[in-house]
Write an enzyme that holds these catalytic residues in place. Structure first.
Site, PDB file in Angstrom:
ATOM      1  N   GLN A   1     -10.706  -3.674  -3.004  1.00  0.00           N
ATOM      2  CA  GLN A   1     -11.807  -2.762  -2.353  1.00  0.00           C
ATOM      3  C   GLN A   1     -13.143  -3.273  -3.296  1.00  0.00           C
ATOM      4  O   GLN A   1     -13.881  -3.465  -2.808  1.00  0.00           O
ATOM      5  CB  GLN A   1     -11.416  -1.371  -2.042  1.00  0.00           C
ATOM      6  CG  GLN A   1     -12.911  -0.727  -1.631  1.00  0.00           C
ATOM      7  CD  GLN A   1     -13.013  -0.954  -0.236  1.00  0.00           C
ATOM      8  OE1 GLN A   1     -12.151  -0.882   0.743  1.00  0.00           O
ATOM      9  NE2 GLN A   1     -14.110  -1.347   0.107  1.00  0.00           N
TER      10      GLN A   1
ATOM     11  N   ARG B   1     -13.957  -7.330   2.796  1.00  0.00           N
ATOM     12  CA  ARG B   1     -12.428  -7.043   2.526  1.00  0.00           C
ATOM     13  C   ARG B   1     -11.641  -8.219   2.913  1.00  0.00           C
ATOM     14  O   ARG B   1     -10.655  -8.623   2.158  1.00  0.00           O
ATOM     15  CB  ARG B   1     -11.824  -5.861   3.220  1.00  0.00           C
ATOM     16  CG  ARG B   1     -12.557  -4.448   2.881  1.00  0.00           C
ATOM     17  CD  ARG B   1     -12.413  -4.014   1.741  1.00  0.00           C
ATOM     18  NE  ARG B   1     -10.951  -4.120   1.105  1.00  0.00           N
ATOM     19  CZ  ARG B   1      -9.925  -3.342   1.619  1.00  0.00           C
ATOM     20  NH1 ARG B   1     -10.347  -2.230   2.239  1.00  0.00           N
ATOM     21  NH2 ARG B   1      -8.785  -3.647   0.736  1.00  0.00           N
TER      22      ARG B   1
ATOM     23  N   ARG C   1       0.779  -1.232   0.069  1.00  0.00           N
ATOM     24  CA  ARG C   1       0.025  -0.162  -0.103  1.00  0.00           C
ATOM     25  C   ARG C   1       0.945   1.328   0.029  1.00  0.00           C
ATOM     26  O   ARG C   1       1.738   1.329   1.046  1.00  0.00           O
ATOM     27  CB  ARG C   1      -0.953   0.218   1.273  1.00  0.00           C
ATOM     28  CG  ARG C   1      -1.551   1.661   1.276  1.00  0.00           C
ATOM     29  CD  ARG C   1      -2.640   1.548   2.593  1.00  0.00           C
ATOM     30  NE  ARG C   1      -3.871   0.926   1.977  1.00  0.00           N
ATOM     31  CZ  ARG C   1      -5.105   1.099   2.545  1.00  0.00           C
ATOM     32  NH1 ARG C   1      -5.164   2.097   3.592  1.00  0.00           N
ATOM     33  NH2 ARG C   1      -5.997   0.410   2.091  1.00  0.00           N
TER      34      ARG C   1
ATOM     35  N   ASP D   1     -16.680   8.130  -1.296  1.00  0.00           N
ATOM     36  CA  ASP D   1     -15.553   8.258  -0.383  1.00  0.00           C
ATOM     37  C   ASP D   1     -15.062   9.605   0.123  1.00  0.00           C
ATOM     38  O   ASP D   1     -15.505  10.501  -0.326  1.00  0.00           O
ATOM     39  CB  ASP D   1     -14.524   7.738  -1.519  1.00  0.00           C
ATOM     40  CG  ASP D   1     -13.045   7.694  -0.957  1.00  0.00           C
ATOM     41  OD1 ASP D   1     -12.829   7.166   0.041  1.00  0.00           O
ATOM     42  OD2 ASP D   1     -12.018   7.405  -1.769  1.00  0.00           O
TER      43      ASP D   1
ATOM     44  N   HIS E   1      -7.577   0.901  -6.190  1.00  0.00           N
ATOM     45  CA  HIS E   1      -7.904   0.116  -4.932  1.00  0.00           C
ATOM     46  C   HIS E   1      -8.671  -1.176  -5.332  1.00  0.00           C
ATOM     47  O   HIS E   1      -9.896  -1.313  -4.812  1.00  0.00           O
ATOM     48  CB  HIS E   1      -8.530   0.980  -3.997  1.00  0.00           C
ATOM     49  CG  HIS E   1      -8.551   0.563  -2.519  1.00  0.00           C
ATOM     50  ND1 HIS E   1      -7.860  -0.521  -2.132  1.00  0.00           N
ATOM     51  CD2 HIS E   1      -8.999   0.897  -1.463  1.00  0.00           C
ATOM     52  CE1 HIS E   1      -7.939  -0.912  -0.889  1.00  0.00           C
ATOM     53  NE2 HIS E   1      -8.826   0.102  -0.270  1.00  0.00           N
TER      54      HIS E   1
ATOM     55  N   CYS F   1     -15.914   2.870   1.269  1.00  0.00           N
ATOM     56  CA  CYS F   1     -14.813   1.943   1.425  1.00  0.00           C
ATOM     57  C   CYS F   1     -14.513   2.250   3.129  1.00  0.00           C
ATOM     58  O   CYS F   1     -13.735   1.123   3.492  1.00  0.00           O
ATOM     59  CB  CYS F   1     -13.792   2.165   0.546  1.00  0.00           C
ATOM     60  SG  CYS F   1     -12.999   4.015   0.653  1.00  0.00           S
TER      61      CYS F   1
HETATM   62  N1  NVA Z   1      -9.572   7.447  -1.390  1.00  0.00           N
HETATM   63  C1  NVA Z   1      -9.059   7.254   0.102  1.00  0.00           C
HETATM   64  C2  NVA Z   1      -9.447   5.536   0.081  1.00  0.00           C
HETATM   65  C3  NVA Z   1      -9.068   5.173   1.584  1.00  0.00           C
HETATM   66  C4  NVA Z   1      -9.422   3.651   1.491  1.00  0.00           C
HETATM   67  C5  NVA Z   1      -7.622   7.225   0.014  1.00  0.00           C
HETATM   68  O1  NVA Z   1      -6.904   7.182  -0.661  1.00  0.00           O
HETATM   69  O2  NVA Z   1      -7.457   7.809   1.237  1.00  0.00           O
HETATM   70  N1   CP Z   2     -11.130   0.726   2.667  1.00  0.00           N
HETATM   71  C1   CP Z   2      -9.905   0.788   3.199  1.00  0.00           C
HETATM   72  O1   CP Z   2      -8.856   0.435   2.433  1.00  0.00           O
HETATM   73  O2   CP Z   2      -9.578   0.915   4.773  1.00  0.00           O
HETATM   74  P1   CP Z   2      -8.158   1.082   5.266  1.00  0.00           P
HETATM   75  O3   CP Z   2      -7.651   2.415   4.658  1.00  0.00           O
HETATM   76  O4   CP Z   2      -8.760   1.093   6.978  1.00  0.00           O
HETATM   77  O5   CP Z   2      -7.380  -0.019   4.934  1.00  0.00           O
END
Ligand code: NVA
Ligand code: CP
Length: 328
Positions: free
Chosen positions: A136, A315, A106, A229, A133, A270
């Site tokens: 997800q 998830r 990540r 989101d 992602h 998400c």
């Molecule tokens: N768009 C958000 C998704 C988090 C799961 C981010 O990248 O912070």
């Molecule tokens: N939805 C998601 O990816 O959550 P986290 O950032 O907690 O992993």
């Protein structure tokens, strides 16, 4: 279907049948977990989880799924390794690839996870980049399938910033699986033109549509799924909050929007979500801009139409399916 040795970096790399197969495997593994049937399909293997951004769901999903599959799991936090600061991605990939059977990443640019996969020699799984992602979307699609019994032909509306990982990935996923995908946002928040064109061609093959609409009442009429989101994603500067709140407040998912869609529509997110002031950041932003909720109201988040916690649970089951399919 043979996934063994493959990386899972973005949905664009997989066919409709392959995505369907991963969702079905997740459903089977979910059933096994719920009925207490052991499924240690990857006994004796080890995985490394690299997180250059924070996480609750993704990290815990990889860890629990790894343990359920019989694997050893190492977590590398944003500060706790040499990655990036003293060691390149290519070198890290070649080191970890000799010790581990699979690597989750990540972080920031999609090119980083692609490079990791190029050099690792073992499957690499994308746990979120700025652009995509994909795990997800598998979870969300399993959830939609559980709720509506199908994916094809579902009217899916995404409200908010559609240029980032969630908007992009929903567009690709819907195009692949034949959903009717609508982006509802101001024009400047529509996804990248080249990605739109690629997805439109994919959607055409799979019987879905991709539509862009700036009016929330038009976009959400007949919607079956309404998703949103956070308005500012991880890695984006705090200075853009003001502009995002101004631009995206008309695209907040509230009762009026859900009522417009009808009582059978569901709300998805998400997570994490700014639906109240019960977080440090929520409080700070709330005080600074005089608001109590952002991309979704607390009323919708807590309503019976909200399926966000089923989505969060999924998830784990879908990530387990991706690991099992690519490792054995
Ligand atoms: N768009 C958000 C998704 C988090 C799961 C981010 O990248 O912070
Ligand atoms: N939805 C998601 O990816 O959550 P986290 O950032 O907690 O992993």
């Amino acid at each position: 279907m043979d996934f063994k040795g493959k990386s899972f970096l973005k949905l664009l790399d997989f066919s409709k049948a392959e995505i369907e197969c991963l969702i079905d495997l997740a459903s089977e593994l979910k059933y096994k977990k719920k009925s207490g049937v052991p499924h240690r399909l990857c006994e004796g293997k080890n995985i490394a989880l690299i997180f250059e951004k924070t996480s609750t769901r993704t990290r815990c999903s990889f860890e629990v799924a790894g343990y359920d599959l019989g694997m050893g799991v190492t977590y590398l936090d944003p500060q706790g390794s040499q990655i990036g600061k003293k060691e390149s991605i290519a070198d890290t990939a070649r080191v970890l690839g000799r010790m581990y059977d699979g690597i989750e990443y990540r972080g920031f640019g999609q090119e980083i996870v692609e490079e990791l996969s190029k050099y690792a020699g073992v499957p690499v799984w994308n746990g979120l980049t700025n652009e995509f992602h994909p795990t997800q979307i598998l979870a969300d699609f399993l959830t939609i399938k559980e709720h509506f019994g199908k994916l094809e032909g579902i009217n899916f509306v995404y409200m908010g910033d559609a240029r980032y990982n969630m908007g992009n990935s929903y567009m690709v996923g819907c195009a692949k699986m034949g959903l009717n995908f609508t982006v509802c946002a101001p024009e400047k928040y529509f996804p990248d033109k080249a990605l739109i064109e690629e997805c439109q061609a994919i959607a055409k093959q799979n019987g879905g549509t991709i539509t862009f609409e700036t009016d929330p009442m038009i976009a959400t009429k007949n919607a079956q799924v309404i998703a949103t989101d956070v308005w500012v994603s991880m890695g984006e500067p705090d200075s853009i909050w003001e502009e995002r709140i101004k631009d995206l407040m008309p695209y907040q998912v509230n009762k009026k929007i859900m009522d417009n869609a009808g009582e059978k529509a569901v709300f998805m997110h998400c997570l994490p979500s700014f639906h109240d002031l019960n977080t440090t950041l929520g409080k700070q932003i709330g005080e600074k801009f005089g608001i109590t909720e952002m991309e979704v109201t607390n009323e919708v988040f807590e309503s019976s139409q909200s399926i966000v916690f089923q989505e969060a649970e999924n998830r784990m089951h879908t990530i387990k399916a991706v690991m099992a399919a690519t490792l054995v």
